[in-house]
Motif scaffolding. Structure first.
Motif, PDB file in Angstrom:
ATOM      1  N   GLU A   1     144.401 185.230 105.776  1.00 39.21           N
ATOM      2  CA  GLU A   1     143.342 184.347 106.283  1.00 39.21           C
ATOM      3  C   GLU A   1     143.732 183.707 107.616  1.00 39.21           C
ATOM      4  O   GLU A   1     142.921 183.589 108.525  1.00 39.21           O
TER       5      GLU A   1
ATOM      6  N   ARG B   1     143.443 186.367 110.220  1.00 38.98           N
ATOM      7  CA  ARG B   1     142.032 186.677 110.504  1.00 38.98           C
ATOM      8  C   ARG B   1     141.462 185.677 111.503  1.00 38.98           C
ATOM      9  O   ARG B   1     140.848 186.050 112.499  1.00 38.98           O
TER      10      ARG B   1
ATOM     11  N   ARG C   1     145.201 178.018 102.666  1.00 35.20           N
ATOM     12  CA  ARG C   1     145.473 179.255 101.927  1.00 35.20           C
ATOM     13  C   ARG C   1     145.961 178.868 100.545  1.00 35.20           C
ATOM     14  O   ARG C   1     146.587 177.836 100.389  1.00 35.20           O
TER      15      ARG C   1
END
Length: 165
Positions: A32, A35, A164
């Motif tokens: 994440e 990204r 996260r």
């Protein structure tokens, strides 16, 4: 664009410079965060610097295949010890994102020191610094971690903190 610091003061966002991401953990742990960093770099059309801080004194986590018998440790030593494994882990996490965002130039950066200091130095001329934080609850409420805390309070550029699990 108007950006404010954690203290509510305006922050100057440089028009040039890269996106810096604090790289920690394996492929799943960092997905994440990477990204968000790759999307930001692609949107800005700037390079991405993936930073990993390595402490001077380090306890190595061996891959499960090695186990802890004297024979398996001898095999690990024949392949250069755990250091090559430790250096390969960041590249494995970056690889799927390099494929998905081929237009983003990626610079992998490993440096010895505390994560907060290394990230702040790497992001001194950056447009954006992206870091992750584990969601941890304590008796006193949510805890953001020392690295996210350090960069939020001392970064010269805007910071994106990505939660996260």
């Amino acid at each position: 664009m108007s950006v404010r610091s954690a203290h509510g003061r305006p922050v100057a966002v440089p028009e040039e410079g890269e996106v810096v991401v604090g790289k920690q953990g394996g492929v799943q742990e960092s997905a994440e965060v990477l990204r968000v960093a790759f999307e930001a770099a692609a949107a800005r059309k700037v390079p991405l610097r993936a930073v990993r801080a390595v402490r001077a004194v380090r306890a190595w986590s061996l891959p499960p295949v090695y186990g802890y018998s004297p024979g398996s440790m001898w095999i690990a030593d024949q392949f250069g010890g755990p250091e090559p494994y430790e250096k390969a882990a960041p590249e494995q996490a970056l690889e799927p994102w390099r494929v998905k965002y081929p237009q983003v130039e990626v610079v992998a950066h490993m440096e010895q020191g505390s994560a907060g200091h290394v990230l702040l130095a790497a992001a001194s001329d950056a447009q954006l610094l992206v870091v992750g934080r584990r969601v941890r609850e304590s008796a006193m409420g949510a805890h953001i971690g020392s690295v996210a805390h350090a960069v939020l309070h001392h970064s010269a550029c805007p910071v994106a903190v990505v939660s996260r699990p």
